[in-house]
Design an enzyme around this catalytic site. Structure first.
Site, mmCIF file in Angstrom:
data_model
loop_
_atom_site.group_PDB
_atom_site.id
_atom_site.type_symbol
_atom_site.label_atom_id
_atom_site.label_comp_id
_atom_site.label_asym_id
_atom_site.label_seq_id
_atom_site.Cartn_x
_atom_site.Cartn_y
_atom_site.Cartn_z
ATOM 1 N N GLU A 175 -32.373 50.799 1.895
ATOM 2 C CA GLU A 175 -33.052 49.634 1.324
ATOM 3 C C GLU A 175 -32.478 49.265 -0.039
ATOM 4 O O GLU A 175 -32.330 48.089 -0.359
ATOM 5 C CB GLU A 175 -34.565 49.881 1.208
ATOM 6 N N CYS A 233 -32.991 33.007 12.353
ATOM 7 C CA CYS A 233 -33.589 32.005 11.459
ATOM 8 C C CYS A 233 -32.810 32.020 10.137
ATOM 9 O O CYS A 233 -33.335 32.322 9.080
ATOM 10 C CB CYS A 233 -35.067 32.330 11.239
ATOM 11 N N CYS A 248 -34.786 31.312 19.545
ATOM 12 C CA CYS A 248 -35.747 32.055 18.723
ATOM 13 C C CYS A 248 -36.932 32.560 19.554
ATOM 14 O O CYS A 248 -37.569 31.780 20.263
ATOM 15 C CB CYS A 248 -36.238 31.142 17.607
HETATM 16 FE FE1 SF4 Z 1 -36.805 29.874 12.403
HETATM 17 FE FE2 SF4 Z 1 -37.451 30.303 14.903
HETATM 18 FE FE3 SF4 Z 1 -38.772 28.510 13.516
HETATM 19 FE FE4 SF4 Z 1 -36.278 28.000 14.211
HETATM 20 S S1 SF4 Z 1 -37.992 28.248 15.587
HETATM 21 S S2 SF4 Z 1 -37.196 27.693 12.213
HETATM 22 S S3 SF4 Z 1 -35.370 30.031 14.103
HETATM 23 S S4 SF4 Z 1 -38.725 30.704 13.142
#
Ligand code: SF4
Length: 420
Positions: free
Chosen positions: A64, A220, A230
């Site tokens: 970390e 993301c 995602c």
């Molecule tokens: Fe992020 Fe997933 Fe939202 Fe796209 S859908 S902004 S990758 S959390």
């Protein structure tokens, strides 16, 4: 609604996770994705296989600290070498700062290594070698361990159901819940910690936290998130807003209040449809880094075996690059002409070496730019070849002559390697 004096109104629901069914489904989706896609990393293997809790916590702690402001790909090699050299807290506590700096050289933010070693000494001498067992105690008792690192160690090593908030988590949560207020502000950070603590999976907290961070690092991402892949897109309000746009009457993708919501973007910076989900998070403008110029001189001589040797000197034990070695260097006043630069550097070298260094003898080599976290540094590089044997007054400051190979094995910063 009225709230008791001294308490704040809860944030509007579009920014929260308030439905237990949704939380359960988000946890399940995220963990299933993590089990499928997680990167194989040495600290993960140790955390999963090491039976001793102190060793496990130490292994996570080192990772970390190394990962702070540093990419995973860069850390892996450093981590393996570190754990091989100091596999336990006890071993690290006995290391010298010079050894720590040597191993850390090139990883940046050098005080991290030093603090890690100081904290290991403390655990050995004051805590009988036992790592504190909760996030609260880790943060309270270990120097250099903040809220994030404490939460990571406790959840990953001990299975404590506590959330973590780092840069990746900030980005993911701000997008999931359309949080567009300044993500560095204490009010937003507090909200995100509450959210992370509420979301963390109770039976697999360490994996959940790592999954959230991994999602931020690989899916993301800051500029080009892969929303189509995602695993939590159905929970993501930024994504839905991108798909449906603001004008479509989907209640939970609307801003929640005109100008009054502490978590919405400020009214002066409304949703920009060309940015899509990357409207979130928003940060207040960053302070510009300080601009500095430093004259540095690569002094070289022919060593007794014929190979070139270079003079390096040690920096003070506190401040930027504390205790690291560098070529003799001098911070330059602003707007100094080239000729004047050369003169002040020659004066400096004369005082140091006792040699009659003439400004005209310094050969200008070029400039090296290196960006530290808060300094835009330009090294103006000169070289000077010395023919005789120069001995420096050892009481002035530590210095030594090194071959190129020894230079690279020394505790020198990446900037100095660029200079060479
Ligand atoms: Fe992020 Fe997933 Fe939202 Fe796209 S859908 S902004 S990758 S959390």
């Amino acid at each position: 609604a009225a709230f008791p004096a001294g308490t704040l109104a809860p944030p509007p629901t579009p920014h929260l996770f308030s439905d237990p069914a949704e939380i359960g489904s988000l946890r399940g989706n995220l963990l299933a994705w993590y089990d499928r896609c997680k990167r194989d990393l040495p600290w993960r293997t140790l955390a999963a296989t090491e039976p001793d809790a102190d060793r496990r916590a130490y292994a996570v702690w080192v990772s970390e600290i190394m990962l702070q402001q540093t990419q995973v790909a860069t850390v892996i090699d450093y981590y393996n070498r570190w754990m091989q050299k100091w596999p336990t807290l006890q071993a690290l506590a006995q290391a010298s700062l010079e050894e720590v700096n040597e191993l850390w050289a090139g990883l940046g933010y050098y005080s991290r290594g030093k603090r890690l070693q100081e904290a290991a000494k403390k655990v050995v001498s004051e805590l009988a070698g036992q790592m504190p067992r909760t996030a609260e105690d880790l943060q309270k008792l270990l120097p250099g361990v903040g809220r994030y690192t404490a939460g990571a160690i406790a959840s990953i090593s001990y299975g404590q159901a506590t959330g973590v908030v780092d840069g990746n988590v900030i980005r993911v949560l701000c997008r999931l819940r359309c949080i567009g207020a300044d993500s560095n502000s204490p009010a937003v950070i507090d909200q995100l910690w509450d959210m992370a603590n509420a979301l963390v999976d109770r039976s697999r907290p360490g994996d959940f936290n790592q999954a959230l961070m991994e999602l931020g690092a690989t899916v993301c991402t800051p500029k080009a998130p892969l929303c189509g892949e995602c695993p939590v897109k159905q929970h993501c309000r930024a994504w839905r807003r991108k798909l449906f746009g603001k004008s479509t009457p989907v209640p939970d993708v609307e801003d929640c209040g005109v100008g009054s919501c502490p978590l919405c973007p400020p009214p002066t910076e409304p949703w920009d449809s060309s940015l899509g989900v990357t409207n979130f998070p928003r940060k207040a403008a960053k302070k510009q880094p300080r601009v500095e110029r430093t004259a540095t001189c690569v002094l070289e001589r022919k060593g007794c075996h014929g190979a070139l040797e270079y003079l390096i000197v040690q920096r003070p034990s506190s401040g930027l690059l504390a205790g690291l070695w560098e070529f003799p260097s001098l911070l330059l006043a602003q707007d100094l002409q080239e000729e004047k630069q050369r003169e002040v550097l020659a004066d400096h070298l004369r005082a140091w070496t006792g040699w009659p260094v003439a400004a005209g003898g310094l050969q200008f080599i070029g400039e090296v730019v290196h960006i530290f976290s808060h300094i835009h540094q330009t090294y103006v590089v000169y070289s000077l070849h010395l023919d005789g044997d120069v001995t420096l007054d050892p009481t002035l400051f530590p210095s030594r002559w090194v071959t190129e190979e020894e230079f690279h094995a020394s505790a020198v910063s990446t900037a100095m390697k660029k200079v060479l």
